[in-house]
Design a protein around this motif. Structure first.
Motif: not given
Lengths: 306, 306, 306, 306
Positions: D53, D201, D208-209, D211
């Motif tokens: 991810r 982040y 959390n792309h 952010a």
């Protein structure tokens, strides 16, 4: 040879060692019968293009194809190829995941049972045949060349819509009405392809995930799957979506077809051209790669001949 | 539509944008003609099994197939699948290289020309169409479903040997004599498969490299390739070896067929069963994966139908 | 903080959730003590080069590194990079396997126990923490930066041989005599590196498998491992072979060190330069990649500083 | 040995064959000087976790780590390991791309020049050294172990913001003011790490792309890079973003640092803990994998010691 029974379907009837289920019903006789459907000599490619961007279930890996040998690289490495005018090679390396692009689900793709009882079609069990390098029984690589009568059930066409709505469950009535509209009957041994219209959003490689994601969730209900198998005896049920069955579901068509009936599913088949040409009956031809242990096909090119 | 000329063959006759060469000669008429060869409804799988151990040219990568999702892994990750009796998935990831196992060479597989003149079939040039992620013109993924009359030229059978000797160059006389022995003629548009006997050493996955390596170097000479193409007009020439042509060579059959004539080669086809059954004429069917940019097929399953 | 006990070693003393075993013994104090060994400011790279050809255990995959983005490919794809004079990128894709090249074995690398009792260090169990995408507990990616006193036990040097014989088991006496010969003592918290001389055959990338295979089977016996851990308290034991321990063995040093003691093994460390320079005491520094779930390191570059 | 010149920086001063640029300035003397900064024995890991991810530039491939050998798989395959209590192995296979996770850019990562003039640091040219399997000159695998004085320039901390705004260009004045605020000076041979706050982040694996994407575009301007190199002489400039330099840009800091100055960039370094602890001066230690030909590091674990 044992076979399909009306009201019951296929099941585990092919012997304890069997790995291909209903595909056993492909016989010289069925092949000859199918060949009679080739009247024009036309061929339609039913596969979709795949690259890094292609829509897929999020739990599978993206496909990477990388130039492996190139003319420039060979020059740099001084890997000379014999011959005049400096011959050089191209080859590629591929990292991919089965279940990507147009594919057939193998009979080991889904399992049921808890702990050591975990098993797939024909009782093949995880603790005996689930390996690190693919499955040791009933892999999709075991599928013989598939040649059978194919029937397109163009549900989206019958309903006059571009594509079925998100999470639309295709009912028995929908299938019956589509057959009636198209004046087509099913026969034991068919490959049935159900069209939702999702294929129209694929483009060259399925890059537009937003457009595909909605209609991709339309598909047959479990009741429809029972009705198809138990009343009509197809050996393969496919669609133009990544799941064939409606999503979400409570009980899976995959379990019913793959585990209980030994019937492969065909996913992400490109059906737009057949539908536009109103070709509802044809010979369906498909072959899986021979990489041993695969749970499903990948980026296949099944085709229709009529 | 332009076509083959005796004494000249095919060549760059299909238009500037063409990417599939002699496969353009597959037409509804040729398909219908081929279908007439299906008299028994029998199917023979011509693919060989592939895994990590499989024999291949040393410059290509080994094939790895790895269980990607498994019932145990999903339990550990608590990736629950809806439904009773704990359904779970199997899928696999694959790292491989085109040109592995049974395959067709695409028309971009070999290039000629120095520096910026480097090009393949139809003048498609490296500086325009050679990409990082496979080739942008004339990839093997562009091949349509191939359906054509297939002819087996069982040179090893004709000679009464298990397999041809190391580096044996199959001559025009060998091919003529084999055709006469088998009472088979070639026709324009055929797929010609030349048997050396190498396939008998493949076993389940080509693990016995020592046994395969010798006969794998037998194959047609450049003269034989010219004679086949220019006198008979096949659209594909294949064999049961990894190179089709005799190795070593001075000038490559690959350059002649792929670049100059636009005719794919078919490699590592399993021909033992056809030979044992003396099936010399059949429909040849083959499809490549639809991963965009591939230079050749990989682990394919072409088949014969007769 | 609990710690090492003479006669017993380490063991599962770091708490139920612990994932790094004896590496917990690296403390600010131990780091400061190690730093005092840096007297010359010299650094020796202890890693070996890896490419497709590299020697490895046959059950692991070969390493492929492939140019992924190249200036030519970007030009073809018209992926323009901002700036004058046509800037372009190089990047590579890598397919590899942990345990290849110089590496540390993670504490999950070997398990013991039957069926659902299968577990590794600290009782972490397969049915809870063995995942499809690497291990969920005690992966090598959890190792902190390792900074500790390193000691070279140059057994081959002490014996005056180029390399130890095939399957030579290094005994307690060998280790004692080597320490005496080199006038070096072990201390609790050390990284102990045992030299067999195998590294001299590695060359640039370990391509000469025949030369490496023999001496690569030399290594410490299980008795020697017990003695080292229980008498001296190292936090890591390494060597210049792919296994550290003598092969074949009856009971595995891996089980003793990884499972029972929580002590990583260090494999294929390049020790030739240290040996030639008679550097027997130094700071050992090593870091693993942070790819979550790895069972071991891959193609690492530990180094000695002195 | 030639060296840095005020007002000019480094450049191609290390000889025609040089492949490591400013890292040549690491000498026994510089290492000894750096070691004096270790006063507490504390170590901070500067790497970020990587999995499928993880945030990355869209043009690079996702990282896949797959269990390759597992206890269950070995049982199924009957690959028995010697020893009592059924020992079994875990290993993993990895498909990844350099430039993923915390990494150093190698000196071949960016090129300039048209056509056959395409070259990178020190004039190493694409037509001589750009290979299919990574670069043949100045790969990141050539980097020696890096041990040098590290300095954190916490621009976000100085400005009192959680993270710098999207596309914020860090100016010379910002750097000067930050140095003054932190009472820290730069010295020739330093590793300079510039904090934007993006690291906060990242979480466990950069999932959390949304952010990350904004602050990830903040970075030093080309003017700042010139000033750092030409006035202060660092041998490596890093940051907590994927690009180090402000995006978008007109002329690239990468070209200036990698090609013209032979100074590596360090990307996606985790600087939150150092900033929170106000540790602005330390020893920076980093090692790249030894996979031959890599254009950059991947999922590295540099660390700070103080």
């Amino acid at each position: 040879m044992a076979g399909w029974q009306k009201g019951k379907g296929w099941g585990w009837i092919w012997g304890d060692d069997d790995e291909i289920g209903a595909l056993n019903a492909i016989t010289p006789e069925s092949v000859l019968n199918a060949m009679r459907l080739v009247r024009k000599g036309k061929i339609e490619d039913l596969g979709v293009g795949v690259d890094r961007r292609s829509f897929r279930w999020v739990g599978h890996a993206a496909t990477e194809i990388m130039s492996y040998r190139t003319p420039l690289g060979e020059r740099v490495a001084k890997d000379d190829v014999p011959g005049a005018n400096e011959p050089r090679w191209h080859s590629t390396a591929i990292f991919t995941c089965d279940n990507v692009g147009t594919h057939l689900d193998g009979l080991a793709h889904i399992t049921v049972g808890k702990g050591n009882e975990t098993h797939w079609y024909n009782g093949h069990g995880e603790i005996e045949y689930g390996g690190d390098f693919g499955v040791l029984k009933a892999g999709a690589d075991k599928f013989p060349p598939i040649v059978a009568r194919g029937v397109l059930l163009d549900v989206a066409g019958f309903k006059g819509v571009e594509s079925l709505p998100t999470s639309y469950g295709i009912t028995i009535d929908d299938l019956r009405a589509t057959m009636s509209w198209a004046a087509i009957q099913l026969r034991m041994g068919d490959v049935v392809l159900v069209r939702t219209g999702t294929g129209r959003y694929w483009g060259e490689a399925g890059a537009n995930h937003a457009a595909i994601a909605g209609p991709d969730t339309a598909g047959i209900t479990l009741e429809s799957a029972h009705w198809l198998i138990e009343e009509h005896g197809p050996i393969l049920i496919g669609s133009d979506t990544s799941t064939v069955e409606v999503v979400p579901y409570e009980e899976s068509v995959h379990v019913y077809l793959l585990v209980e009936q030994g019937v492969p599913l065909g996913e992400l088949h490109y059906l737009e051209k057949l539908a536009a040409d109103r070709v509802y009956e044809f010979v369906y031809v498909a072959t899986t790669n021979k990489i041993r242990g695969a749970a499903a096909g990948v980026a296949m090119r099944p085709f229709a001949m009529y």
